[in-house]
Design a protein around this motif. Structure first.
Motif, PDB file in Angstrom:
ATOM      1  N   ASP A 174      -5.619   3.111 -12.431  1.00 24.91           N
ATOM      2  CA  ASP A 174      -5.272   2.219 -11.329  1.00 24.91           C
ATOM      3  C   ASP A 174      -3.824   2.431 -10.899  1.00 24.91           C
ATOM      4  O   ASP A 174      -3.528   2.500  -9.696  1.00 24.91           O
ATOM      5  N   ARG A 175      -2.921   2.529 -11.890  1.00 27.66           N
ATOM      6  CA  ARG A 175      -1.498   2.728 -11.545  1.00 27.66           C
ATOM      7  C   ARG A 175      -1.289   4.046 -10.825  1.00 27.66           C
ATOM      8  O   ARG A 175      -0.540   4.129  -9.850  1.00 27.66           O
ATOM      9  N   ALA A 176      -1.958   5.095 -11.333  1.00 28.77           N
ATOM     10  CA  ALA A 176      -1.781   6.414 -10.729  1.00 28.77           C
ATOM     11  C   ALA A 176      -2.307   6.448  -9.302  1.00 28.77           C
ATOM     12  O   ALA A 176      -1.663   6.990  -8.397  1.00 28.77           O
ATOM     13  N   LEU A 177      -3.471   5.845  -9.074  1.00 28.81           N
ATOM     14  CA  LEU A 177      -4.047   5.853  -7.725  1.00 28.81           C
ATOM     15  C   LEU A 177      -3.235   4.979  -6.771  1.00 28.81           C
ATOM     16  O   LEU A 177      -3.046   5.320  -5.600  1.00 28.81           O
ATOM     17  N   GLU A 178      -2.749   3.849  -7.282  1.00 26.80           N
ATOM     18  CA  GLU A 178      -1.912   2.986  -6.447  1.00 26.80           C
ATOM     19  C   GLU A 178      -0.634   3.717  -6.044  1.00 26.80           C
ATOM     20  O   GLU A 178      -0.202   3.659  -4.888  1.00 26.80           O
ATOM     21  N   GLY A 179      -0.042   4.434  -6.990  1.00 24.06           N
ATOM     22  CA  GLY A 179       1.170   5.192  -6.676  1.00 24.06           C
ATOM     23  C   GLY A 179       0.893   6.303  -5.684  1.00 24.06           C
ATOM     24  O   GLY A 179       1.703   6.577  -4.796  1.00 24.06           O
ATOM     25  N   THR A 180      -0.251   6.929  -5.795  1.00 24.73           N
ATOM     26  CA  THR A 180      -0.610   7.988  -4.851  1.00 24.73           C
ATOM     27  C   THR A 180      -0.786   7.425  -3.439  1.00 24.73           C
ATOM     28  O   THR A 180      -0.323   8.008  -2.452  1.00 24.73           O
ATOM     29  N   ALA A 181      -1.463   6.276  -3.347  1.00 28.75           N
ATOM     30  CA  ALA A 181      -1.660   5.658  -2.031  1.00 28.75           C
ATOM     31  C   ALA A 181      -0.333   5.264  -1.411  1.00 28.75           C
ATOM     32  O   ALA A 181      -0.111   5.435  -0.192  1.00 28.75           O
ATOM     33  N   ALA A 195       2.578   6.647  -1.930  1.00 29.46           N
ATOM     34  CA  ALA A 195       3.297   7.853  -1.518  1.00 29.46           C
ATOM     35  C   ALA A 195       2.743   8.412  -0.216  1.00 29.46           C
ATOM     36  O   ALA A 195       3.494   8.861   0.657  1.00 29.46           O
ATOM     37  N   ARG A 196       1.424   8.360  -0.041  1.00 26.34           N
ATOM     38  CA  ARG A 196       0.827   8.868   1.194  1.00 26.34           C
ATOM     39  C   ARG A 196       1.226   8.009   2.386  1.00 26.34           C
ATOM     40  O   ARG A 196       1.524   8.521   3.476  1.00 26.34           O
ATOM     41  N   ALA A 197       1.221   6.685   2.166  1.00 24.17           N
ATOM     42  CA  ALA A 197       1.595   5.786   3.272  1.00 24.17           C
ATOM     43  C   ALA A 197       3.053   5.989   3.676  1.00 24.17           C
ATOM     44  O   ALA A 197       3.389   5.988   4.863  1.00 24.17           O
ATOM     45  N   THR A 198       3.903   6.168   2.700  1.00 23.81           N
ATOM     46  CA  THR A 198       5.325   6.385   2.988  1.00 23.81           C
ATOM     47  C   THR A 198       5.494   7.676   3.774  1.00 23.81           C
ATOM     48  O   THR A 198       6.254   7.748   4.747  1.00 23.81           O
ATOM     49  N   ALA A 199       4.776   8.711   3.353  1.00 22.37           N
ATOM     50  CA  ALA A 199       4.878   9.988   4.068  1.00 22.37           C
ATOM     51  C   ALA A 199       4.389   9.868   5.496  1.00 22.37           C
ATOM     52  O   ALA A 199       4.864  10.557   6.410  1.00 22.37           O
ATOM     53  N   ALA A 200       3.435   8.935   5.745  1.00 24.60           N
ATOM     54  CA  ALA A 200       2.880   8.777   7.103  1.00 24.60           C
ATOM     55  C   ALA A 200       3.732   7.827   7.939  1.00 24.60           C
ATOM     56  O   ALA A 200       3.424   7.564   9.109  1.00 24.60           O
ATOM     57  N   GLY A 201       4.781   7.241   7.338  1.00 23.82           N
ATOM     58  CA  GLY A 201       5.661   6.353   8.069  1.00 23.82           C
ATOM     59  C   GLY A 201       5.131   4.935   8.168  1.00 23.82           C
ATOM     60  O   GLY A 201       5.600   4.153   9.003  1.00 23.82           O
ATOM     61  N   ALA A 202       4.164   4.564   7.351  1.00 29.60           N
ATOM     62  CA  ALA A 202       3.602   3.229   7.414  1.00 29.60           C
ATOM     63  C   ALA A 202       4.056   2.429   6.202  1.00 29.60           C
ATOM     64  O   ALA A 202       4.546   2.962   5.215  1.00 29.60           O
ATOM     65  N   THR A 203       3.898   1.073   6.307  1.00 32.02           N
ATOM     66  CA  THR A 203       4.243   0.194   5.187  1.00 32.02           C
ATOM     67  C   THR A 203       3.026   0.034   4.287  1.00 32.02           C
ATOM     68  O   THR A 203       1.975  -0.375   4.759  1.00 32.02           O
ATOM     69  N   PRO A 204       3.147   0.336   3.050  1.00 31.77           N
ATOM     70  CA  PRO A 204       1.995   0.231   2.173  1.00 31.77           C
ATOM     71  C   PRO A 204       1.596  -1.232   1.978  1.00 31.77           C
ATOM     72  O   PRO A 204       2.402  -2.113   2.110  1.00 31.77           O
TER      73      PRO A 204
END
Length: 450
Positions: free
Chosen positions: A432-439, A441-450
């Motif tokens: 869960d922690r790993a997947l949450e961190g991945t999500a 990171a992807r949102a940050t790279a896309a310029g959105a607020t997680p």
């Protein structure tokens, strides 16, 4: 109680270590590693007195060399190679691939895969050891090795035609007129003109043995070969004259070749000693056989056959001939030997030259832990596994998670956890922690607020 009518020291693997040999061999190997073909040519000129641009024999050269031989020589080579090939093929046929289902949908297997390139060293020196070509090359080819490189030296400046014929007829893909350390190192390391092989097999002198020792690990080898050994185990019914002839047949290999008689009969022992004293002076090869017998020959008297078998097992000789009323008993009673020769109708010389079993065998006590060269030496037994049933993967994954964490191998445990999670949806905090961190990171790279 053991009695010695003739006693000599027993050789061991420790006797193979010679500092001067090791240093010289190490220097040759280093030079070939650094300078390639140039170093090979230098040492070939130094040791074999040959100066050629290419050591590899062409098909035309091989055909010309074979044309110089008496047809009977070729016929005999073909016959002997047929014996070797037939037995090697029987050995290969006995080795089966395996696949078993250990759990529902869990399949484990092994396959016998040949090495892709093997080097065969065929000694020269005083004798052209034609038979070594049969033993090393045919065995590799029956195992399925696609590329077999074979090297043999010139003998006193001459091409050993029978050896070249044996190498060709055995199936060698490349034949080089090259000997010694420079041949072994060229095959193992590779040069501009000779791509390297994966393993090197074949007997040789102390320098060749040391080269194999130093290169082992970089390439595979068959075994470390020392001086030829014979032990004859005999009872009161054995023929002393035959024993004497057979002992000396192996002593002629070299001045340090041990020849040992273990017998329950003092009369047989003394007659053997007397026969040797009469035969030895007339032997054309007495310059080797005489010092071998004088310095390394033994005659040992045992109280009974059980004691004789125990003595033979302790010595763990390369070749053991059994001349007793029931020679087959040795198959059950003995454990340490390179090859057994049962009864007076056979002998080590048959094994050396014509009968079909391999003559590259363990010496210096190595028969305690290994056999000789056979098709299996050229094969790698490799495993595979597959799981077709998700439930079995889950079961194994849960066991892996627990077992690996006992050993503090968290990464291993997580490999099991992932498979449990994928197939069952079971939650794991670290996933869960790993997947949450991945999500995130992807949102940050896309310029959105997680």
């Amino acid at each position: 109680m053991v009695q010695y009518l003739k006693q000599a020291p027993s050789k061991s693997f420790a006797d193979t270590g010679h500092t001067d040999v090791a240093e010289r061999v190490g220097q040759i190997i280093a030079d070939i590693r650094a300078e390639g073909d140039a170093a090979v040519r230098k040492y070939a000129k130094m040791f074999d007195h040959q100066s050629v641009e290419s050591f590899r024999l062409s098909d035309a050269q091989i055909e010309q060399i074979m044309g110089t031989l008496d047809p009977q020589v070729i016929e005999d080579i073909v016959f002997v190679q047929g014996q070797v090939r037939s037995f090697a093929q029987a050995q290969r046929d006995s080795m089966r691939d395996v696949e078993v289902e250990t759990l529902p949908g869990v399949f484990l297997g092994h396959r016998h895969v040949p090495v892709q390139a093997a080097g065969a060293y065929i000694p020269g020196g005083r004798y052209p050891l034609t038979a070594s070509a049969h033993m090393t090359i045919i065995t590799a080819k029956v195992a399925g090795v696609p590329r077999v490189v074979a090297c043999t030296p010139p003998i006193r400046g001459e091409i050993p035609a029978a050896t070249i014929a044996a190498m060709k007829l055995a199936g060698a893909d490349e034949i080089y007129l090259l000997g010694g350390v420079q041949a072994v190192a060229s095959m193992a390391i590779g040069t501009e003109s000779m791509p390297p092989v994966d393993m090197v097999a074949g007997p040789g002198n102390a320098y060749v043995a040391e080269a194999k020792r130093q290169l082992f690990g970089e390439v595979g080898i068959d075994l470390f070969a020392g001086p030829t050994e014979i032990l004859i185990l005999a009872d009161a019914g054995a023929d002393p004259f035959t024993i004497a002839v057979d002992l000396l047949s192996q002593a002629e290999h070299g001045p340090d070749s041990p020849a040992v008689l273990v017998t329950t009969s003092e009369e047989v022992a003394r007659e053997v000693l007397a026969h040797i004293e009469r035969i030895l002076p007339e032997m054309p090869t007495k310059d080797f056989a005489e010092p071998a017998w004088r310095n390394w020959g033994q005659v040992i008297l045992a109280d009974d056959l059980d004691e004789a078998f125990d003595i033979a097992d302790q010595l763990a000789a390369e070749h053991v001939q059994v001349f007793t009323a029931d020679p087959a008993r040795a198959l059950e009673r003995m454990h340490n030997y390179g090859a057994l020769f049962l009864g007076e109708n056979t002998c080590v010389s048959y094994g050396d030259k014509v009968i079909g079993t391999n003559h590259v065998l363990p010496t210096l006590g190595a028969a305690r832990y290994t056999g000789g060269l056979w098709v299996g030496k050229y094969l790698k037994t490799v495993t595979y596994q597959t799981i077709e049933n998700p439930e079995s993967s889950v079961e194994l994954g849960r066991v892996l998670g627990r077992a690996a964490r006992v050993e503090l191998f968290e990464g291993h445990a997580r490999s099991g956890d992932v498979r449990v999670w994928r197939h069952t949806g079971e939650r794991f905090e670290w996933i869960d922690r790993a997947l949450e961190g991945t999500a995130r990171a992807r949102a940050t790279a896309a310029g959105a607020t997680p």
